[in-house]
Design an enzyme around this catalytic site. Sequence first.
Site, PDB file in Angstrom:
ATOM      1  N   ASP A  82      68.262   8.679 -26.480  1.00  0.00           N
ATOM      2  CA  ASP A  82      68.181   7.529 -25.424  1.00  0.00           C
ATOM      3  C   ASP A  82      67.790   6.218 -26.113  1.00  0.00           C
ATOM      4  OD1 ASP A  82      68.471   6.594 -22.799  1.00  0.00           O
ATOM      5  OD2 ASP A  82      66.290   7.066 -22.330  1.00  0.00           O
ATOM      6  N   HIS A  83      68.613   5.121 -25.867  1.00  0.00           N
ATOM      7  CA  HIS A  83      68.161   3.827 -26.113  1.00  0.00           C
ATOM      8  C   HIS A  83      68.161   3.674 -27.863  1.00  0.00           C
ATOM      9  CE1 HIS A  83      68.040   2.088 -22.293  1.00  0.00           C
ATOM     10  NE2 HIS A  83      67.187   3.241 -22.079  1.00  0.00           N
ATOM     11  N   GLY A 209      67.310   3.902 -14.831  1.00  0.00           N
ATOM     12  CA  GLY A 209      66.421   3.566 -14.026  1.00  0.00           C
ATOM     13  C   GLY A 209      66.642   4.407 -12.817  1.00  0.00           C
ATOM     14  N   ASN A 230      69.719   8.602 -15.667  1.00  0.00           N
ATOM     15  CA  ASN A 230      68.651   8.783 -16.401  1.00  0.00           C
ATOM     16  C   ASN A 230      67.330   8.828 -15.534  1.00  0.00           C
ATOM     17  OD1 ASN A 230      70.387   8.513 -18.506  1.00  0.00           O
ATOM     18  ND2 ASN A 230      69.155   7.186 -19.790  1.00  0.00           N
TER      19      ASN A 230
HETATM   20  P1  13P Z   1      62.937   5.417 -15.206  1.00  0.00           P
HETATM   21  O1  13P Z   1      62.115   4.844 -15.737  1.00  0.00           O
HETATM   22  O2  13P Z   1      63.587   4.952 -13.912  1.00  0.00           O
HETATM   23  O3  13P Z   1      62.921   7.104 -14.959  1.00  0.00           O
HETATM   24  O4  13P Z   1      64.366   5.332 -16.063  1.00  0.00           O
HETATM   25  C1  13P Z   1      64.773   6.018 -17.267  1.00  0.00           C
HETATM   26  C2  13P Z   1      65.699   5.570 -17.914  1.00  0.00           C
HETATM   27  O5  13P Z   1      66.567   5.045 -17.633  1.00  0.00           O
HETATM   28  C3  13P Z   1      65.774   6.115 -19.544  1.00  0.00           C
HETATM   29  O6  13P Z   1      66.855   5.534 -20.193  1.00  0.00           O
END
Ligand code: 13P
Length: 294
Positions: A82-83, A209, A230
């Site tokens: 992730d990211h 998010g 996510n």
């Molecule tokens: P949240 O903080 O809303 O759970 O989002 C997580 C996210 O997008 C991780 O990439």
Amino acid sequence: MYVSMKDMLWHAHKNQYAVMAINCVNMEQAKAIIQSAEEEKSAVILNISPRQMKAHGHGDILAPMIKGMAEKVSVPIAFNLDHGADLGDITKAIKYGFSSVMIDSSSYTFEENIRRTQLVASLAHSMGLSCEAELGHVGMANQADNEKRDLYTDPGQAKEFVEKTGCDCLAVAIGTAHGSYPQGFVPRLDFERLRLLKQTLKMPLVLHGGSGAGDENIKKAVACGINKINVCTDLFKHARKATAQALEKNPEIDYMDLCIAAQNAMKEFIKEYMRVIGSSGRYNFEGYKGVELD
Ligand code: 13P
């Protein structure tokens, strides 16, 4: 079944539902996520960011554990970086055995985002992994980044971006943000933009998010074309609350029972979320093979 995200997200795209991508930093979370997927007959993605790997959930330890758990169940399970910020993160994730990577160069210029994403997508594809990218920028909920419309994804740019990079799915900015929103705040999402993005790109789209956005927003986002959502913050909150409640009830509770209390609370949350976004009961699709990794 341990697979990349590609086929599961294309199935979700063609059948108008979304798959959860849940941040996972330990064994209890991995068990909660994979058991939920198996019980709900749903595909699922486990996510971990470079920051989370540094802080707690080392990727070299988690990847073989998750792969081992995934191979024991029939539903498709992906493990995604992730990211990912740079080539260093990506090559480490590939070496550890992740099945998918995200390259997030959304803070760079459009041209530089294309250049970096193109490089990572071709590397990932050559190793049998799928590649997620981000255009526009999904910021932090506590900085009201979700309201900065100049950071939202531009559909015209998105078409050029996808054609030039070859990414398998695209994270779009339409009004959600990472982390916790202020008490009582519900974000307003730009569904018109999302519809246009879907019409233009005709490919799996990703919503970052996914915590605190509200069921109505989430359902509508799926109806308008989101195929991967996510979620991190809400899952962690459920685990923390269940742990606090179990300790309050019995301060001498066995440590394993404490872990199991958190695991069960996470499972309940995940299974309900899977039903809301329509992935429950969907894995059993005709002819599904997935991209099996070596
Ligand atoms: P949240 O903080 O809303 O759970 O989002 C997580 C996210 O997008 C991780 O990439």
